[in-house]
Design a protein around this motif. Structure first.
Motif, PDB file in Angstrom:
ATOM      1  N   THR A 204       0.836  -1.204   0.000  1.00 43.93           N
ATOM      2  CA  THR A 204       0.000   0.000   0.000  1.00 43.93           C
ATOM      3  C   THR A 204       0.867   1.248   0.000  1.00 43.93           C
ATOM      4  OG1 THR A 204      -1.664  -1.184   1.305  1.00 43.93           O
ATOM      5  CG2 THR A 204      -1.861   1.211   1.212  1.00 43.93           C
ATOM      6  N   PHE A 205       0.455   2.226  -0.800  1.00 43.62           N
ATOM      7  CA  PHE A 205       1.089   3.543  -0.774  1.00 43.62           C
ATOM      8  C   PHE A 205       0.156   4.484  -0.022  1.00 43.62           C
ATOM      9  CE2 PHE A 205       1.968   7.767  -2.774  1.00 43.62           C
ATOM     10  CZ  PHE A 205       3.265   7.890  -2.319  1.00 43.62           C
ATOM     11  N   ARG A 206       0.619   4.997   1.111  1.00 46.34           N
ATOM     12  CA  ARG A 206      -0.191   5.897   1.942  1.00 46.34           C
ATOM     13  C   ARG A 206       0.350   7.317   1.819  1.00 46.34           C
ATOM     14  NH1 ARG A 206      -3.318   3.023   5.607  1.00 46.34           N
ATOM     15  NH2 ARG A 206      -2.745   0.833   5.861  1.00 46.34           N
ATOM     16  N   TYR A 207      -0.549   8.289   1.752  1.00 48.76           N
ATOM     17  CA  TYR A 207      -0.118   9.682   1.671  1.00 48.76           C
ATOM     18  C   TYR A 207      -1.087  10.586   2.435  1.00 48.76           C
ATOM     19  CZ  TYR A 207      -3.221   9.024  -2.391  1.00 48.76           C
ATOM     20  OH  TYR A 207      -4.254   8.664  -3.227  1.00 48.76           O
ATOM     21  N   GLY A 208      -1.364  10.212   3.678  1.00 46.75           N
ATOM     22  CA  GLY A 208      -2.228  11.003   4.546  1.00 46.75           C
ATOM     23  C   GLY A 208      -2.394  10.290   5.861  1.00 46.75           C
ATOM     24  N   GLN A 209      -3.372  10.703   6.652  1.00 44.38           N
ATOM     25  CA  GLN A 209      -3.628  10.049   7.912  1.00 44.38           C
ATOM     26  C   GLN A 209      -4.251   8.685   7.687  1.00 44.38           C
ATOM     27  OE1 GLN A 209      -5.694  12.334  10.807  1.00 44.38           O
ATOM     28  NE2 GLN A 209      -4.330  14.090  10.687  1.00 44.38           N
ATOM     29  N   ASP A 210      -3.991   7.773   8.617  1.00 46.51           N
ATOM     30  CA  ASP A 210      -4.532   6.419   8.512  1.00 46.51           C
ATOM     31  C   ASP A 210      -6.039   6.459   8.384  1.00 46.51           C
ATOM     32  OD1 ASP A 210      -2.052   5.406   8.728  1.00 46.51           O
ATOM     33  OD2 ASP A 210      -2.220   4.753  10.814  1.00 46.51           O
ATOM     34  N   ASP A 211      -6.544   5.782   7.334  1.00 47.85           N
ATOM     35  CA  ASP A 211      -7.983   5.602   7.132  1.00 47.85           C
ATOM     36  C   ASP A 211      -8.745   6.925   7.040  1.00 47.85           C
ATOM     37  OD1 ASP A 211      -7.680   2.803   7.254  1.00 47.85           O
ATOM     38  OD2 ASP A 211      -7.636   2.922   9.437  1.00 47.85           O
TER      39      ASP A 211
ATOM     40  N   GLU B   8     -10.493   9.957   5.103  1.00 51.62           N
ATOM     41  CA  GLU B   8     -11.149  10.149   3.820  1.00 51.62           C
ATOM     42  C   GLU B   8     -11.656  11.583   3.728  1.00 51.62           C
ATOM     43  OE1 GLU B   8     -14.124   7.433   2.677  1.00 51.62           O
ATOM     44  OE2 GLU B   8     -12.848   5.666   2.762  1.00 51.62           O
ATOM     45  N   VAL B   9     -11.558  12.176   2.536  1.00 49.23           N
ATOM     46  CA  VAL B   9     -12.112  13.485   2.260  1.00 49.23           C
ATOM     47  C   VAL B   9     -13.016  13.359   1.056  1.00 49.23           C
ATOM     48  CG1 VAL B   9     -11.594  15.867   1.608  1.00 49.23           C
ATOM     49  CG2 VAL B   9     -10.108  14.675   3.229  1.00 49.23           C
ATOM     50  N   ILE B  10     -14.272  13.735   1.211  1.00 53.64           N
ATOM     51  CA  ILE B  10     -15.327  13.577   0.186  1.00 53.64           C
ATOM     52  C   ILE B  10     -15.237  12.213  -0.500  1.00 53.64           C
ATOM     53  CG2 ILE B  10     -15.721  16.039  -0.189  1.00 53.64           C
ATOM     54  CD1 ILE B  10     -13.957  15.843  -2.727  1.00 53.64           C
ATOM     55  N   GLY B  11     -15.045  11.181   0.327  1.00 55.05           N
ATOM     56  CA  GLY B  11     -15.062   9.817  -0.182  1.00 55.05           C
ATOM     57  C   GLY B  11     -13.773   9.326  -0.791  1.00 55.05           C
ATOM     58  N   VAL B  12     -12.722  10.152  -0.783  1.00 59.98           N
ATOM     59  CA  VAL B  12     -11.436   9.764  -1.373  1.00 59.98           C
ATOM     60  C   VAL B  12     -10.477   9.358  -0.255  1.00 59.98           C
ATOM     61  CG1 VAL B  12      -9.464  10.511  -2.763  1.00 59.98           C
ATOM     62  CG2 VAL B  12     -11.770  11.325  -3.310  1.00 59.98           C
ATOM     63  N   SER B  13      -9.974   8.139  -0.330  1.00 57.89           N
ATOM     64  CA  SER B  13      -9.050   7.642   0.688  1.00 57.89           C
ATOM     65  C   SER B  13      -7.627   8.044   0.336  1.00 57.89           C
ATOM     66  CB  SER B  13      -9.143   6.115   0.779  1.00 57.89           C
ATOM     67  OG  SER B  13      -8.183   5.616   1.673  1.00 57.89           O
ATOM     68  N   PHE B  14      -6.832   8.326   1.373  1.00 58.10           N
ATOM     69  CA  PHE B  14      -5.444   8.732   1.166  1.00 58.10           C
ATOM     70  C   PHE B  14      -4.521   7.514   1.135  1.00 58.10           C
ATOM     71  CE2 PHE B  14      -7.324  12.665   2.530  1.00 58.10           C
ATOM     72  CZ  PHE B  14      -6.655  13.623   1.782  1.00 58.10           C
ATOM     73  N   LYS B  15      -4.916   6.503   0.425  1.00 60.00           N
ATOM     74  CA  LYS B  15      -4.044   5.345   0.233  1.00 60.00           C
ATOM     75  C   LYS B  15      -4.401   4.671  -1.084  1.00 60.00           C
ATOM     76  CE  LYS B  15      -6.884   1.999   2.806  1.00 60.00           C
ATOM     77  NZ  LYS B  15      -6.886   1.033   3.925  1.00 60.00           N
ATOM     78  N   ARG B  16      -3.432   3.968  -1.613  1.00 57.42           N
ATOM     79  CA  ARG B  16      -3.638   3.266  -2.885  1.00 57.42           C
ATOM     80  C   ARG B  16      -3.038   1.883  -2.785  1.00 57.42           C
ATOM     81  NH1 ARG B  16      -1.474   5.270  -8.850  1.00 57.42           N
ATOM     82  NH2 ARG B  16      -1.722   3.283  -9.922  1.00 57.42           N
ATOM     83  N   GLU B  17      -3.840   0.886  -3.084  1.00 60.96           N
ATOM     84  CA  GLU B  17      -3.354  -0.487  -3.087  1.00 60.96           C
ATOM     85  C   GLU B  17      -2.538  -0.722  -4.357  1.00 60.96           C
ATOM     86  OE1 GLU B  17      -3.583  -2.564  -0.734  1.00 60.96           O
ATOM     87  OE2 GLU B  17      -5.268  -1.955   0.532  1.00 60.96           O
TER      88      GLU B  17
ATOM     89  N   ASP C 116       3.169  16.408  13.042  1.00 58.90           N
ATOM     90  CA  ASP C 116       2.328  15.610  12.141  1.00 58.90           C
ATOM     91  C   ASP C 116       1.977  14.274  12.780  1.00 58.90           C
ATOM     92  OD1 ASP C 116       2.458  17.604  10.279  1.00 58.90           O
ATOM     93  OD2 ASP C 116       4.063  16.687   9.116  1.00 58.90           O
ATOM     94  N   VAL C 117       1.260  14.292  13.882  1.00 61.50           N
ATOM     95  CA  VAL C 117       0.912  13.058  14.593  1.00 61.50           C
ATOM     96  C   VAL C 117      -0.085  12.255  13.761  1.00 61.50           C
ATOM     97  CG1 VAL C 117      -0.096  12.088  16.681  1.00 61.50           C
ATOM     98  CG2 VAL C 117       1.325  14.144  16.822  1.00 61.50           C
ATOM     99  N   GLY C 118       0.262  10.988  13.517  1.00 63.24           N
ATOM    100  CA  GLY C 118      -0.642  10.099  12.805  1.00 63.24           C
ATOM    101  C   GLY C 118      -0.590  10.214  11.298  1.00 63.24           C
ATOM    102  N   LYS C 119       0.124  11.228  10.764  1.00 64.16           N
ATOM    103  CA  LYS C 119       0.195  11.404   9.316  1.00 64.16           C
ATOM    104  C   LYS C 119       1.382  10.616   8.765  1.00 64.16           C
ATOM    105  CE  LYS C 119      -1.812  16.049   9.364  1.00 64.16           C
ATOM    106  NZ  LYS C 119      -1.610  17.468   9.033  1.00 64.16           N
ATOM    107  N   LYS C 120       1.248  10.141   7.542  1.00 62.39           N
ATOM    108  CA  LYS C 120       2.362   9.402   6.959  1.00 62.39           C
ATOM    109  C   LYS C 120       2.282   9.428   5.437  1.00 62.39           C
ATOM    110  CE  LYS C 120       1.303   5.377   8.799  1.00 62.39           C
ATOM    111  NZ  LYS C 120       1.389   3.936   9.089  1.00 62.39           N
ATOM    112  N   CYS C 121       3.455   9.315   4.853  1.00 64.60           N
ATOM    113  CA  CYS C 121       3.572   9.069   3.416  1.00 64.60           C
ATOM    114  C   CYS C 121       4.570   7.934   3.307  1.00 64.60           C
ATOM    115  CB  CYS C 121       4.067  10.311   2.684  1.00 64.60           C
ATOM    116  SG  CYS C 121       4.274  10.043   0.899  1.00 64.60           S
ATOM    117  N   ALA C 122       4.097   6.763   2.898  1.00 62.52           N
ATOM    118  CA  ALA C 122       4.951   5.580   2.985  1.00 62.52           C
ATOM    119  C   ALA C 122       4.483   4.488   2.034  1.00 62.52           C
ATOM    120  CB  ALA C 122       4.951   5.037   4.418  1.00 62.52           C
TER     121      ALA C 122
END
Length: 398
Positions: free
Chosen positions: A59-66, A68-77, A135-141
């Motif tokens: 998974t590529f994450r670029y925001g806080q865990d789980d 979502e903003v207007i239905g868009v998740s900050f991760k990509r499988e 940036d507690v809880g935020k990640k890009c990884a």
């Protein structure tokens, strides 16, 4: 005294399934990648007729865990593969691929079932951008995870109490063959100067290990009418986010302001030493790190080595390094000052570890809790779905 072999284990909260793995780091050798193997232990009474599955995901994450903003998740499988382990779809012994699996099956008994995954080509290695202290809880990884769960079917909704997750890493080590040591030279001519400025720089080798001092040899022949006021050196980390933007970010991870000067008509030779370390950059936002597990300290991200012909667009975050030598050239009467830049690309990597002993070692089971991960906050889902079940489910020592 016999050596101990660590086995990582994690049991879901309702104790229906548990996962046991002999290692958490899997090496990308460029032309091949270590397969992911382990064993799932099931409790038939707690399963209550459900099936057991295991999933490998990247998974590529670029925001806080789980988040979502207007239905868009900050991760990509990037990759997802699920396999049924119970009821087994093949004979149990046919699913055994490694010695660790064989030993675990003997130790855990008839309720244990093996699983095995092979990484597809071109998946990225585990890396993470270092967040700022705020940036507690935020990640890009880029993260890899093994998830074991019980459910009525593969597509059925999984209860939090019936799943368990174990973070793993895909890593690269320094190659066995050493390439040509980087070197560069340039000649700069100036207006109203009959002769030029010549500068050469070279490193002692192409690949350096994390924590190793990097020596750069600088050789200057200044036949121009300009004075060199200062020589500044730096190691830059270049991170290219190729998955969605192809943006590049350059961060200086080691710096030296030498204060050295070279007068007109003079020659100059000197060896400078820089040491790029995470310890010097521990609170700087945007530095790329190797992925980390548990409470372990990590290091600056390892240079990305790409297989020839690989599709770079799915590599997530590509990392490279360069040594920069900057000469500050003075002007006349303070006017016309300029810079001369030389860049030496190199690799920063971990050394290849020694071969594992063939002697069978005693197994030691180690609990793993995600809440021990440095720099993360456990949310409700992680705490509910990833709590170790203790030793109730594990067999007694034989």
């Amino acid at each position: 005294m016999s050596k101990k072999s660590i086995v990582f284990k994690k049991i879901c909260k309702d104790k229906s399934v548990g996962v046991y793995m002999g290692k958490r780091d899997f090496v990308d050798h460029v032309d091949s990648v270590d397969p992911v193997d382990g064993v799932v232990l099931v409790d038939h009474e707690a399963l209550k007729g459900r099936k057991a599955y295991v999933t490998l995901s990247c998974t590529f994450r670029y925001g806080q865990d789980d988040e979502e903003v207007i239905g868009v998740s900050f991760k990509r499988e990037i990759y997802l593969c699920t396999r049924q382990v119970y009821p087994p779809l093949q004979d149990r012994e046919q699913g055994v691929h490694t010695k660790t699996q064989s030993r675990l099956l003997r130790k855990l008994g008839n309720n244990a079932y093996p699983f095995f995954f092979e990484f597809p080509d071109n998946l990225p290695c585990s890396v993470a951008l270092q967040p700022a202290p705020s940036d507690v809880g935020k990640k890009c990884a880029v993260e890899f995870e093994i998830k074991v769960f019980s459910a009525e079917s593969q597509d059925a909704k999984v209860r939090k109490r019936s799943q368990v997750k174990l973070m793993i890493r895909k890593i690269q080590y320094a190659p066995d063959t050493e390439q040509v040591a980087p070197s560069v030279e340039t000649t700069r001519e100036f207006a109203m100067s009959d002769k030029p400025l010549r500068v050469a720089a070279n490193l002692e080798k192409e690949t350096f290990y994390h924590g190793e001092p990097i020596k750069v040899h600088v050789d200057i022949t200044n036949e121009s009418n300009k004075n060199i006021k200062n020589i500044i050196l730096s190691v830059d980390q270049i991170a290219t986010v190729v998955l969605y933007s192809n943006d590049s970010y350059v961060k200086c991870v080691s710096f030296k302001d030498s204060g050295d000067s070279v007068a007109t008509g003079a020659t100059f030779q000197k060896v400078y030493t820089l040491r790029p370390l995470l310890a010097y950059n521990s609170e700087r936002r945007g530095i790329v790190l190797d992925g980390k597990l548990k409470h372990e300290d990590t290091n600056l991200a390892t240079s990305t080595i790409v297989k020839e012909g690989a599709l770079k667009e799915i590599l997530g975050i590509m990392v490279s390094y360069k040594m920069v030598v900057k000469l500050i050239v003075g002007g006349i009467m303070g006017v016309g000052a300029s810079e001369v830049l030389l860049e030496l690309p190199f690799k920063l990597m971990n050394p290849k570890p020694e071969k594992e002993s063939e002697v069978e070692e005693d197994m030691v089971f180690e609990e793993f809790k995600r809440s021990n991960l440095k720099g993360t906050q456990a949310d409700d889902e992680d705490e509910d779905g990833n709590v170790s079940g203790g030793d109730d489910m594990a067999p007694k020592e034989k």
